[in-house]
Design a protein around this motif. Structure first.
Motif, PDB file in Angstrom:
ATOM      1  N   GLN A  46      43.576  46.218  28.307  1.00  0.00           N
ATOM      2  CA  GLN A  46      42.627  46.778  29.261  1.00  0.00           C
ATOM      3  C   GLN A  46      43.232  48.009  29.923  1.00  0.00           C
ATOM      4  O   GLN A  46      44.290  47.925  30.558  1.00  0.00           O
ATOM      5  CB  GLN A  46      42.243  45.758  30.334  1.00  0.00           C
ATOM      6  CG  GLN A  46      41.151  46.236  31.259  1.00  0.00           C
ATOM      7  CD  GLN A  46      40.592  45.129  32.129  1.00  0.00           C
ATOM      8  OE1 GLN A  46      41.225  44.103  32.351  1.00  0.00           O
ATOM      9  NE2 GLN A  46      39.367  45.319  32.625  1.00  0.00           N
ATOM     10  N   LYS A  78      36.713  48.201  30.065  1.00  0.00           N
ATOM     11  CA  LYS A  78      36.638  46.772  29.780  1.00  0.00           C
ATOM     12  C   LYS A  78      37.823  46.359  28.915  1.00  0.00           C
ATOM     13  O   LYS A  78      38.379  47.157  28.158  1.00  0.00           O
ATOM     14  CB  LYS A  78      35.337  46.457  29.038  1.00  0.00           C
ATOM     15  CG  LYS A  78      34.080  46.588  29.874  1.00  0.00           C
ATOM     16  CD  LYS A  78      32.864  46.166  29.065  1.00  0.00           C
ATOM     17  CE  LYS A  78      31.604  46.239  29.896  1.00  0.00           C
ATOM     18  NZ  LYS A  78      30.403  45.839  29.115  1.00  0.00           N
ATOM     19  N   ARG A  79      38.186  45.092  29.028  1.00  0.00           N
ATOM     20  CA  ARG A  79      39.228  44.573  28.161  1.00  0.00           C
ATOM     21  C   ARG A  79      38.694  44.535  26.719  1.00  0.00           C
ATOM     22  O   ARG A  79      37.551  44.135  26.484  1.00  0.00           O
ATOM     23  CB  ARG A  79      39.635  43.171  28.609  1.00  0.00           C
ATOM     24  CG  ARG A  79      40.858  42.625  27.909  1.00  0.00           C
ATOM     25  CD  ARG A  79      41.371  41.390  28.626  1.00  0.00           C
ATOM     26  NE  ARG A  79      40.364  40.348  28.722  1.00  0.00           N
ATOM     27  CZ  ARG A  79      40.486  39.267  29.487  1.00  0.00           C
ATOM     28  NH1 ARG A  79      41.561  39.097  30.237  1.00  0.00           N
ATOM     29  NH2 ARG A  79      39.518  38.371  29.526  1.00  0.00           N
TER      30      ARG A  79
END
Length: 126
Positions: A39, A44-45
């Protein structure tokens, strides 16, 4: 109880290499689906690489394919991510994750991973 601890992060210049490690508490076995996710700030991861050792199956995100290699030493209960030809866009916090079942078709669903480490920071400068 499964505990995952990442290490090996750091700061490198573009083109350099790092090897991340993820040591688990020993509660996992080879039949776990395990992976690396990352991330970056403000993003976003995302998935990076996933492995299921009983079938020697691996998955790599397109962005890292050919540069990163995921592996697992079952005897040492350690997951690795060898990262070569690093780019500034690889800068992120890297997390390892595990789930006690086959990777199946939902291996990209982060919500299905039961265990997560706290992460290790990778910073790549240009």
């Amino acid at each position: 109880q499964v505990q995952l601890v990442e290490s090996g992060g750091g700061s490198v210049q573009a083109g350099g290499s790092l090897r991340l490690s993820c040591a688990d508490s020993g509660a996992t076995d080879s039949a776990y689906c395990m992976g690396w996710f990352r991330q970056a700030p403000g993003k976003k991861r995302e998935d990076v690489a996933i492995i299921y050792t009983p079938s020697s199956w691996t998955y790599y995100a397109d962005l890292v394919k050919g540069r990163f290699t995921i592996s697992r030493d079952n005897a040492k209960n350690t997951l690795y991510l060898q990262m070569n030809s690093l780019k500034p866009e690889d800068t992120a916090m890297y997390y390892c994750a595990a789930r006690p079942k086959v990777c199946g078709t939902s291996y990209l669903n982060q919500g299905e991973y039961d265990y997560w480490g706290r992460g290790t920071q990778v910073t790549v400068s240009s």
